[in-house]
Design an enzyme around this catalytic site. Sequence first.
Site, mmCIF file in Angstrom:
data_model
loop_
_atom_site.group_PDB
_atom_site.id
_atom_site.type_symbol
_atom_site.label_atom_id
_atom_site.label_comp_id
_atom_site.label_asym_id
_atom_site.label_seq_id
_atom_site.Cartn_x
_atom_site.Cartn_y
_atom_site.Cartn_z
ATOM 1 C CG ASN A 74 -1.893 1.105 1.273
ATOM 2 O OD1 ASN A 74 -1.870 1.992 0.413
ATOM 3 N ND2 ASN A 74 -2.766 1.092 2.261
ATOM 4 N NE ARG B 210 -6.533 1.185 -0.126
ATOM 5 C CZ ARG B 210 -7.002 1.557 1.025
ATOM 6 N NH1 ARG B 210 -6.296 1.362 2.117
ATOM 7 N NH2 ARG B 210 -8.173 2.117 1.106
ATOM 8 C CG HIS C 66 -12.986 4.159 2.486
ATOM 9 N ND1 HIS C 66 -13.619 5.242 3.042
ATOM 10 C CD2 HIS C 66 -11.672 4.322 2.742
ATOM 11 C CE1 HIS C 66 -12.731 6.048 3.594
ATOM 12 N NE2 HIS C 66 -11.537 5.512 3.424
ATOM 13 C CG HIS D 73 -13.899 2.865 6.199
ATOM 14 N ND1 HIS D 73 -13.183 1.700 6.023
ATOM 15 C CD2 HIS D 73 -12.959 3.828 6.381
ATOM 16 C CE1 HIS D 73 -11.887 1.941 6.092
ATOM 17 N NE2 HIS D 73 -11.727 3.239 6.297
ATOM 18 N NE ARG E 244 -8.986 12.554 2.748
ATOM 19 C CZ ARG E 244 -9.175 11.250 2.560
ATOM 20 N NH1 ARG E 244 -10.095 10.818 1.721
ATOM 21 N NH2 ARG E 244 -8.448 10.368 3.213
ATOM 22 C CD GLU F 218 -9.089 -0.647 3.982
ATOM 23 O OE1 GLU F 218 -8.423 -0.483 5.030
ATOM 24 O OE2 GLU F 218 -9.489 0.295 3.294
HETATM 25 P P1 ADP Z 1 -6.703 5.429 8.336
HETATM 26 O O1 ADP Z 1 -7.885 5.975 7.602
HETATM 27 O O2 ADP Z 1 -5.480 6.293 8.238
HETATM 28 O O3 ADP Z 1 -6.448 3.941 8.126
HETATM 29 P P2 ADP Z 1 -7.662 4.601 10.946
HETATM 30 O O4 ADP Z 1 -8.722 3.733 10.395
HETATM 31 O O5 ADP Z 1 -6.524 3.971 11.665
HETATM 32 O O6 ADP Z 1 -7.093 5.591 9.861
HETATM 33 O O7 ADP Z 1 -8.366 5.653 11.932
HETATM 34 C C1 ADP Z 1 -7.656 6.665 12.568
HETATM 35 C C2 ADP Z 1 -8.623 7.457 13.447
HETATM 36 O O8 ADP Z 1 -9.154 6.568 14.446
HETATM 37 C C3 ADP Z 1 -7.981 8.621 14.193
HETATM 38 O O9 ADP Z 1 -8.821 9.748 14.136
HETATM 39 C C4 ADP Z 1 -7.923 8.109 15.611
HETATM 40 O O10 ADP Z 1 -7.991 9.126 16.573
HETATM 41 C C5 ADP Z 1 -9.172 7.266 15.667
HETATM 42 N N1 ADP Z 1 -9.171 6.361 16.829
HETATM 43 C C6 ADP Z 1 -8.401 5.282 17.060
HETATM 44 N N2 ADP Z 1 -8.672 4.762 18.286
HETATM 45 C C7 ADP Z 1 -9.634 5.559 18.843
HETATM 46 C C8 ADP Z 1 -10.356 5.565 20.082
HETATM 47 N N3 ADP Z 1 -10.130 4.660 21.018
HETATM 48 N N4 ADP Z 1 -11.266 6.551 20.283
HETATM 49 C C9 ADP Z 1 -11.506 7.483 19.336
HETATM 50 N N5 ADP Z 1 -10.878 7.525 18.151
HETATM 51 C C10 ADP Z 1 -9.953 6.584 17.907
#
Ligand code: ADP
Length: 393
Positions: free
Chosen positions: A9, A93, A181, A208, A241, A379
Amino acid sequence: MRPAIVVLNAGSSSVKFLLFAEQDGALEPVVRGQVEGIRTAPHFIARDGAGKVRAEKTWSEGEKLDHDGAVRHITDFLGELRGELALRAVGHRVVHGGIDYVQPVRLDAAVLTALEKYVPLAPLHQPHNLNPIRLLLEHRPQLVQVACFDTAFHATNPEVSRRFAIPAELHEAGVRRYGFHGLSYEFIAAVLGKYDAQAAAGRTIVLHLGNGSSMCAIEAGRSIASTMGFTALDGLPMGTRCGAIDPGVLLYLMDQRGMDARAIEKLLYSQSGLLGVSGISSDMRKLLESDDARARLAVDVYTYRIRREMGSLAAALGGVDAIVFTAGIGENSAEIRARICRDAAWLGVRLDDAANASGGPRISAPDSRVAVWVIPTNEELMIARHTQRLATA
Ligand code: ADP
């Protein structure tokens, strides 16, 4: 020596990989890692399934590394594992498959050239996604490579959902809603039946919610609508965004602020969303921990847009049997899930607070008309499965 498949990725500042070993057709994740900070402070790390560091490297200041160098470092590292695993295919990806690529595809020079046509549709992601493909075609031509697209799962959307109300010539030229996504939604659609057979055959809204956030309406396993459109800017506000915005704002920014395309791109992709509204952070965890009014407003705007889109997707489906939360925020934040479920009470959603606090998987109360689930997305596994299938075909 076990056969293996690696999933790559490649993004703007990092190249991530996940190596799967194959055993009787099953895919087991064995080593994952990344080179991050490619243009700033490159750092490579690889960990095994238990999280133990297998290899690490930090480039000293001034030492140059580009995307090709990052991919080379990863493939050299994978080469060192030769005693244990034999790499037989790479799954990539790729954000955009355009109009033509609605399924994963085996890569060769001609397909790569075709995918380059979509760079203008996703200029911030597509070139990085394609870089390692070009490099490996050149240096490892025997290696099977497969591209899996974020747009492909939404190819089943009906014409009315894909169409912008603009002249037909632009639609034919590719200016239409694609949705993104898709690999995450495809994975959820593939596993939903194990959790909820009725929902898998019926109408589901999947949320998502990560740094990038979107929602998808799925009917009997097929995407029929989603919140993202021509680009991954549309729909929900995200970490940085803006989400859906009146296109008149863009005209205003050009006319009154003298902003050009690059300046607007920076504003809408990198300086908006949770970060833009709060002025504090793009990270949901930080905003939820903060008692600053701007942080609260950013979270309110986020959940309000989700509430609105829930109504829109429920209308597209003509009713809802199940809601699924996934990705960083969806899988981990009981607080955000609770707010969204309260906002969806009108759909017949009743939350089981204890189940929500402990992360589910089922978090709806027994008397809820709509089943609510927390299902971790995967994914990479989706890409590995497609790659395995096409490599074997
Ligand atoms: P990406 O789209 O980069 O793959 P992720 O799916 O890892 O991102 O999501 C990242 C987001 O998830 C961040 O905003 C992070 O703060 C949030 N996040 C992760 N754990 C928690 C939690 N326990 N409570 C609230 N938000 C969380």
